[in-house]
Motif scaffolding. Structure first.
Motif, PDB file in Angstrom:
ATOM      1  N   THR A 117      -7.777 -17.194 -14.730  1.00 38.82           N
ATOM      2  CA  THR A 117      -6.820 -17.526 -15.778  1.00 38.82           C
ATOM      3  C   THR A 117      -6.554 -16.237 -16.546  1.00 38.82           C
ATOM      4  O   THR A 117      -7.241 -15.224 -16.340  1.00 38.82           O
ATOM      5  CB  THR A 117      -7.359 -18.585 -16.763  1.00 38.82           C
ATOM      6  OG1 THR A 117      -8.435 -18.009 -17.520  1.00 38.82           O
ATOM      7  CG2 THR A 117      -7.845 -19.828 -16.035  1.00 38.82           C
ATOM      8  N   GLU A 118      -5.585 -16.281 -17.442  1.00 42.44           N
ATOM      9  CA  GLU A 118      -5.305 -15.092 -18.251  1.00 42.44           C
ATOM     10  C   GLU A 118      -6.510 -14.698 -19.096  1.00 42.44           C
ATOM     11  O   GLU A 118      -6.684 -13.536 -19.433  1.00 42.44           O
ATOM     12  CB  GLU A 118      -4.090 -15.334 -19.152  1.00 42.44           C
ATOM     13  CG  GLU A 118      -2.789 -15.429 -18.385  1.00 42.44           C
ATOM     14  CD  GLU A 118      -1.571 -15.524 -19.279  1.00 42.44           C
ATOM     15  OE1 GLU A 118      -1.688 -15.274 -20.496  1.00 42.44           O
ATOM     16  OE2 GLU A 118      -0.487 -15.835 -18.756  1.00 42.44           O
ATOM     17  N   ASP A 119      -7.352 -15.665 -19.440  1.00 39.92           N
ATOM     18  CA  ASP A 119      -8.501 -15.415 -20.311  1.00 39.92           C
ATOM     19  C   ASP A 119      -9.767 -15.027 -19.555  1.00 39.92           C
ATOM     20  O   ASP A 119     -10.801 -14.781 -20.182  1.00 39.92           O
ATOM     21  CB  ASP A 119      -8.777 -16.654 -21.169  1.00 39.92           C
ATOM     22  CG  ASP A 119      -7.611 -16.988 -22.085  1.00 39.92           C
ATOM     23  OD1 ASP A 119      -6.958 -16.053 -22.585  1.00 39.92           O
ATOM     24  OD2 ASP A 119      -7.351 -18.188 -22.297  1.00 39.92           O
ATOM     25  N   THR A 120      -9.716 -14.978 -18.226  1.00 41.35           N
ATOM     26  CA  THR A 120     -10.897 -14.617 -17.448  1.00 41.35           C
ATOM     27  C   THR A 120     -11.356 -13.212 -17.829  1.00 41.35           C
ATOM     28  O   THR A 120     -10.576 -12.264 -17.829  1.00 41.35           O
ATOM     29  CB  THR A 120     -10.592 -14.662 -15.934  1.00 41.35           C
ATOM     30  OG1 THR A 120     -10.170 -15.980 -15.583  1.00 41.35           O
ATOM     31  CG2 THR A 120     -11.817 -14.295 -15.121  1.00 41.35           C
ATOM     32  N   VAL A 121     -12.638 -13.094 -18.168  1.00 45.84           N
ATOM     33  CA  VAL A 121     -13.229 -11.798 -18.535  1.00 45.84           C
ATOM     34  C   VAL A 121     -13.600 -11.053 -17.252  1.00 45.84           C
ATOM     35  O   VAL A 121     -14.349 -11.566 -16.417  1.00 45.84           O
ATOM     36  CB  VAL A 121     -14.473 -12.004 -19.434  1.00 45.84           C
ATOM     37  CG1 VAL A 121     -15.140 -10.667 -19.736  1.00 45.84           C
ATOM     38  CG2 VAL A 121     -14.085 -12.735 -20.712  1.00 45.84           C
ATOM     39  N   LEU A 122     -13.036  -9.874 -17.096  1.00 50.00           N
ATOM     40  CA  LEU A 122     -13.230  -9.107 -15.865  1.00 50.00           C
ATOM     41  C   LEU A 122     -14.690  -8.747 -15.622  1.00 50.00           C
ATOM     42  O   LEU A 122     -15.147  -8.731 -14.480  1.00 50.00           O
ATOM     43  CB  LEU A 122     -12.360  -7.852 -15.896  1.00 50.00           C
ATOM     44  CG  LEU A 122     -10.853  -8.126 -15.947  1.00 50.00           C
ATOM     45  CD1 LEU A 122     -10.080  -6.835 -16.177  1.00 50.00           C
ATOM     46  CD2 LEU A 122     -10.380  -8.829 -14.694  1.00 50.00           C
ATOM     47  N   ALA A 123     -15.432  -8.486 -16.677  1.00 48.99           N
ATOM     48  CA  ALA A 123     -16.847  -8.122 -16.536  1.00 48.99           C
ATOM     49  C   ALA A 123     -17.664  -9.270 -15.929  1.00 48.99           C
ATOM     50  O   ALA A 123     -18.736  -9.034 -15.368  1.00 48.99           O
ATOM     51  CB  ALA A 123     -17.424  -7.723 -17.889  1.00 48.99           C
ATOM     52  N   THR A 149      -9.862   0.240 -19.699  1.00 49.26           N
ATOM     53  CA  THR A 149      -9.446  -0.451 -20.920  1.00 49.26           C
ATOM     54  C   THR A 149      -9.237  -1.949 -20.698  1.00 49.26           C
ATOM     55  O   THR A 149      -9.125  -2.702 -21.660  1.00 49.26           O
ATOM     56  CB  THR A 149      -8.142   0.142 -21.494  1.00 49.26           C
ATOM     57  OG1 THR A 149      -7.058  -0.127 -20.613  1.00 49.26           O
ATOM     58  CG2 THR A 149      -8.276   1.639 -21.716  1.00 49.26           C
ATOM     59  N   PHE A 150      -9.162  -2.375 -19.434  1.00 44.81           N
ATOM     60  CA  PHE A 150      -8.926  -3.785 -19.129  1.00 44.81           C
ATOM     61  C   PHE A 150     -10.168  -4.624 -19.431  1.00 44.81           C
ATOM     62  O   PHE A 150     -11.253  -4.323 -18.938  1.00 44.81           O
ATOM     63  CB  PHE A 150      -8.555  -3.980 -17.657  1.00 44.81           C
ATOM     64  CG  PHE A 150      -7.244  -3.381 -17.243  1.00 44.81           C
ATOM     65  CD1 PHE A 150      -6.262  -3.061 -18.161  1.00 44.81           C
ATOM     66  CD2 PHE A 150      -6.985  -3.140 -15.898  1.00 44.81           C
ATOM     67  CE1 PHE A 150      -5.043  -2.515 -17.758  1.00 44.81           C
ATOM     68  CE2 PHE A 150      -5.770  -2.598 -15.485  1.00 44.81           C
ATOM     69  CZ  PHE A 150      -4.804  -2.286 -16.422  1.00 44.81           C
ATOM     70  N   LYS A 151      -9.986  -5.668 -20.217  1.00 44.65           N
ATOM     71  CA  LYS A 151     -11.091  -6.585 -20.542  1.00 44.65           C
ATOM     72  C   LYS A 151     -10.891  -7.954 -19.902  1.00 44.65           C
ATOM     73  O   LYS A 151     -11.853  -8.598 -19.510  1.00 44.65           O
ATOM     74  CB  LYS A 151     -11.221  -6.756 -22.067  1.00 44.65           C
ATOM     75  CG  LYS A 151     -11.443  -5.460 -22.823  1.00 44.65           C
ATOM     76  CD  LYS A 151     -12.775  -4.842 -22.496  1.00 44.65           C
ATOM     77  CE  LYS A 151     -12.996  -3.591 -23.322  1.00 44.65           C
ATOM     78  NZ  LYS A 151     -13.491  -2.472 -22.574  1.00 44.65           N
ATOM     79  N   THR A 152      -9.630  -8.412 -19.836  1.00 47.92           N
ATOM     80  CA  THR A 152      -9.328  -9.734 -19.282  1.00 47.92           C
ATOM     81  C   THR A 152      -8.213  -9.618 -18.246  1.00 47.92           C
ATOM     82  O   THR A 152      -7.545  -8.593 -18.143  1.00 47.92           O
ATOM     83  CB  THR A 152      -8.866 -10.722 -20.385  1.00 47.92           C
ATOM     84  OG1 THR A 152      -7.619 -10.254 -20.918  1.00 47.92           O
ATOM     85  CG2 THR A 152      -9.900 -10.860 -21.492  1.00 47.92           C
ATOM     86  N   VAL A 153      -8.006 -10.693 -17.517  1.00 52.07           N
ATOM     87  CA  VAL A 153      -6.914 -10.748 -16.551  1.00 52.07           C
ATOM     88  C   VAL A 153      -5.585 -10.500 -17.257  1.00 52.07           C
ATOM     89  O   VAL A 153      -4.693  -9.845 -16.713  1.00 52.07           O
ATOM     90  CB  VAL A 153      -6.917 -12.097 -15.802  1.00 52.07           C
ATOM     91  CG1 VAL A 153      -5.640 -12.291 -14.996  1.00 52.07           C
ATOM     92  CG2 VAL A 153      -8.139 -12.201 -14.890  1.00 52.07           C
ATOM     93  N   LYS A 154      -5.438 -10.973 -18.479  1.00 49.91           N
ATOM     94  CA  LYS A 154      -4.198 -10.782 -19.247  1.00 49.91           C
ATOM     95  C   LYS A 154      -3.872  -9.300 -19.394  1.00 49.91           C
ATOM     96  O   LYS A 154      -2.701  -8.908 -19.321  1.00 49.91           O
ATOM     97  CB  LYS A 154      -4.327 -11.452 -20.615  1.00 49.91           C
ATOM     98  CG  LYS A 154      -3.126 -11.265 -21.533  1.00 49.91           C
ATOM     99  CD  LYS A 154      -2.054 -12.286 -21.237  1.00 49.91           C
ATOM    100  CE  LYS A 154      -1.027 -12.390 -22.331  1.00 49.91           C
ATOM    101  NZ  LYS A 154       0.018 -11.393 -22.264  1.00 49.91           N
TER     102      LYS A 154
END
Length: 72
Positions: A22-28, A60-65
Protein backbone atom coordinates in the motif's frame (compact mmCIF):
# COMPACT_ATOMS: atom_id res chain seq x y z
CA UNK A 1 -0.22 5.84 -14.75
CA UNK A 2 -2.24 5.63 -11.55
CA UNK A 3 -0.77 4.87 -8.13
CA UNK A 4 -2.46 1.43 -8.02
CA UNK A 5 -0.82 0.64 -11.37
CA UNK A 6 2.57 1.77 -10.04
CA UNK A 7 2.09 -0.34 -6.91
CA UNK A 8 1.28 -3.34 -9.11
CA UNK A 9 4.56 -2.72 -10.99
CA UNK A 10 6.48 -2.65 -7.72
CA UNK A 11 4.82 -5.88 -6.56
CA UNK A 12 5.72 -7.52 -9.87
CA UNK A 13 9.30 -6.21 -9.72
CA UNK A 14 9.81 -7.51 -6.19
CA UNK A 15 7.83 -10.71 -6.84
CA UNK A 16 5.27 -9.92 -4.15
CA UNK A 17 1.68 -11.14 -4.11
CA UNK A 18 -0.89 -8.74 -5.50
CA UNK A 19 -2.25 -6.52 -2.74
CA UNK A 20 0.87 -6.83 -0.56
CA UNK A 21 1.86 -3.17 -0.87
CA UNK A 22 0.00 0.00 0.00
CA UNK A 23 1.13 3.61 -0.13
CA UNK A 24 1.76 3.40 3.63
CA UNK A 25 3.95 0.28 3.49
CA UNK A 26 7.23 0.99 5.31
CA UNK A 27 10.12 -0.01 3.08
CA UNK A 28 12.34 -1.00 6.01
CA UNK A 29 9.76 -3.70 6.84
CA UNK A 30 10.16 -5.35 3.41
CA UNK A 31 12.74 -8.10 3.01
CA UNK A 32 12.55 -7.40 -0.73
CA UNK A 33 13.85 -3.84 -0.27
CA UNK A 34 17.44 -5.07 -0.07
CA UNK A 35 20.34 -4.24 -2.38
CA UNK A 36 18.89 -6.34 -5.23
CA UNK A 37 15.45 -4.86 -4.66
CA UNK A 38 16.88 -1.36 -4.83
CA UNK A 39 18.75 -2.20 -8.03
CA UNK A 40 15.51 -3.53 -9.51
CA UNK A 41 13.81 -0.27 -8.52
CA UNK A 42 16.51 1.76 -10.28
CA UNK A 43 15.98 -0.27 -13.47
CA UNK A 44 12.18 0.02 -13.18
CA UNK A 45 12.30 3.81 -12.82
CA UNK A 46 14.62 4.11 -15.80
CA UNK A 47 12.75 1.68 -18.08
CA UNK A 48 9.16 2.59 -17.22
CA UNK A 49 9.42 6.28 -16.33
CA UNK A 50 12.65 7.45 -17.97
CA UNK A 51 13.95 8.68 -14.62
CA UNK A 52 17.43 8.16 -13.21
CA UNK A 53 17.22 7.12 -9.57
CA UNK A 54 20.44 7.87 -7.66
CA UNK A 55 21.35 5.90 -4.56
CA UNK A 56 21.25 9.04 -2.45
CA UNK A 57 17.57 9.50 -3.38
CA UNK A 58 16.74 5.88 -2.52
CA UNK A 59 18.13 6.48 0.98
CA UNK A 60 15.46 9.14 1.51
CA UNK A 61 12.58 6.76 0.72
CA UNK A 62 10.69 5.64 3.83
CA UNK A 63 7.37 4.38 2.40
CA UNK A 64 5.98 3.15 -0.90
CA UNK A 65 4.37 6.61 -1.27
CA UNK A 66 7.86 8.16 -1.46
CA UNK A 67 8.65 5.90 -4.44
CA UNK A 68 5.33 6.72 -6.10
CA UNK A 69 5.98 10.44 -5.69
CA UNK A 70 9.39 10.04 -7.31
CA UNK A 71 7.88 8.15 -10.24
CA UNK A 72 5.60 11.10 -10.85
Amino acid sequence: MTNPEKIALLEETWELDEGTLTEDTVLADLDEFDSMGKLSLIVLCDDEFGKKLPGETIKTFKTVKDILDFMG
